[in-house]
Design a protein around this motif. Structure first.
Motif, mmCIF file in Angstrom:
data_model
loop_
_atom_site.group_PDB
_atom_site.id
_atom_site.type_symbol
_atom_site.label_atom_id
_atom_site.label_comp_id
_atom_site.label_asym_id
_atom_site.label_seq_id
_atom_site.Cartn_x
_atom_site.Cartn_y
_atom_site.Cartn_z
ATOM 1 N N THR A 5 0.818 -1.327 -0.051
ATOM 2 C CA THR A 5 -0.111 0.007 0.005
ATOM 3 C C THR A 5 0.933 1.149 -0.214
ATOM 4 N N LEU A 6 0.554 2.008 -0.831
ATOM 5 C CA LEU A 6 1.375 3.626 -0.869
ATOM 6 C C LEU A 6 0.343 4.340 0.192
ATOM 7 N N LEU A 16 4.843 10.680 0.352
ATOM 8 C CA LEU A 16 4.359 9.509 0.000
ATOM 9 C C LEU A 16 5.214 8.212 0.766
ATOM 10 N N HIS A 17 4.311 7.389 1.416
ATOM 11 C CA HIS A 17 5.165 6.403 2.263
ATOM 12 C C HIS A 17 4.684 5.161 1.606
ATOM 13 N N PHE A 34 1.783 6.827 11.822
ATOM 14 C CA PHE A 34 2.244 5.508 10.682
ATOM 15 C C PHE A 34 1.811 4.028 11.283
ATOM 16 N N GLY A 35 0.785 3.990 12.047
ATOM 17 C CA GLY A 35 0.222 2.896 12.376
ATOM 18 C C GLY A 35 0.892 2.342 13.399
ATOM 19 N N GLY A 36 0.338 1.051 13.703
ATOM 20 C CA GLY A 36 0.898 0.162 14.772
ATOM 21 C C GLY A 36 1.924 -0.983 14.100
ATOM 22 N N PRO A 70 9.764 8.665 3.848
ATOM 23 C CA PRO A 70 9.015 8.665 3.014
ATOM 24 C C PRO A 70 9.662 8.428 1.612
ATOM 25 N N LEU A 71 9.147 7.866 0.356
ATOM 26 C CA LEU A 71 9.714 7.848 -0.746
ATOM 27 C C LEU A 71 9.692 9.020 -1.602
ATOM 28 N N ALA A 72 8.961 10.143 -1.264
ATOM 29 C CA ALA A 72 9.014 11.218 -1.741
ATOM 30 C C ALA A 72 8.168 12.333 -1.156
ATOM 31 N N THR A 73 8.411 13.638 -1.213
ATOM 32 C CA THR A 73 7.693 14.529 -0.407
ATOM 33 C C THR A 73 7.125 15.760 -1.282
ATOM 34 N N GLY A 74 6.171 16.427 -0.905
ATOM 35 C CA GLY A 74 5.834 17.670 -1.891
ATOM 36 C C GLY A 74 5.012 17.488 -3.077
#
Length: 177
Positions: A5-6, A16-17, A34-36, A70-74
């Motif tokens: 999941t992205l 994007l994580h 970021f969840g458990g 993150p994979l990417a930001t902004g």
């Protein structure tokens, strides 16, 4: 294979994580952004019998389901969509600043007029997701047997339930879609 999941966090652009085992949207809160812990226990148990994971990823005890790096930001929403691969990603979660989560399934489509496309189809829960996967499998089977007009599956997907917020990417500028 995981439930890749992205997760796109809306923070003046999208960050994007990645969540390899998916994440329960209810676990994405201001306290646990970021969840458990990831739901990968079964895989770890099976891999322990087959591999010596010393120094590898299996020895890294991830504390959250979503990778905090993150994979990417902004990114714009369109840029985030461009990073989706329907072969690799099962879902996209869009997390608003108030941590409301919009969930989308990621489907690969073949559009005879525009080539390969990706559809993001909004869904409510696991039961709804299973229904949509079945619907798409049925639509593909009908297309294979009956050869409906080009773009019929794509059009039917949009008519399935306009409230789902279906997004098709890449956009088709020539047709204004």
């Amino acid at each position: 294979m995981g439930h890749r999941t992205l997760v796109a966090y809306d923070r003046d652009g999208y960050d994007l994580h990645y969540a390899h085992w998916g994440v329960d949207p209810a676990d994405l809160t201001p306290e646990t952004p970021f969840g458990g812990p990831p739901d990968d226990g079964t895989v770890r148990e099976r891999a322990a019998d087959l591999l010596d994971p010393s120094g590898g990823r299996l020895t890294d005890e991830r504390r959250t389901a979503v990778d905090p790096d993150p994979l990417a930001t902004g990114l714009t929403f369109e840029e985030a969509c461009a990073r989706l691969d329907p072969v690799e990603h099962e879902a996209l979660y869009v997390v608003d600043p108030d941590f409301a989560v919009r969930r989308y399934l990621v489907f690969a489509l073949r559009d005879d007029r525009a080539g390969p496309r990706t559809a993001l189809v909004g869904y409510d829960d696991a039961r709804d997701a299973a229904y949509l996967r079945g619907w798409l499998a049925g639509a593909r089977a009908v297309r294979a047997v009956a050869a409906p007009a080009p773009g019929a599956v794509l059009a039917a997907l949009r008519w399935l339930d306009p409230g789902r917020g279906t997004v098709v990417y890449p956009l088709d500028d020539e047709r204004g879609a």
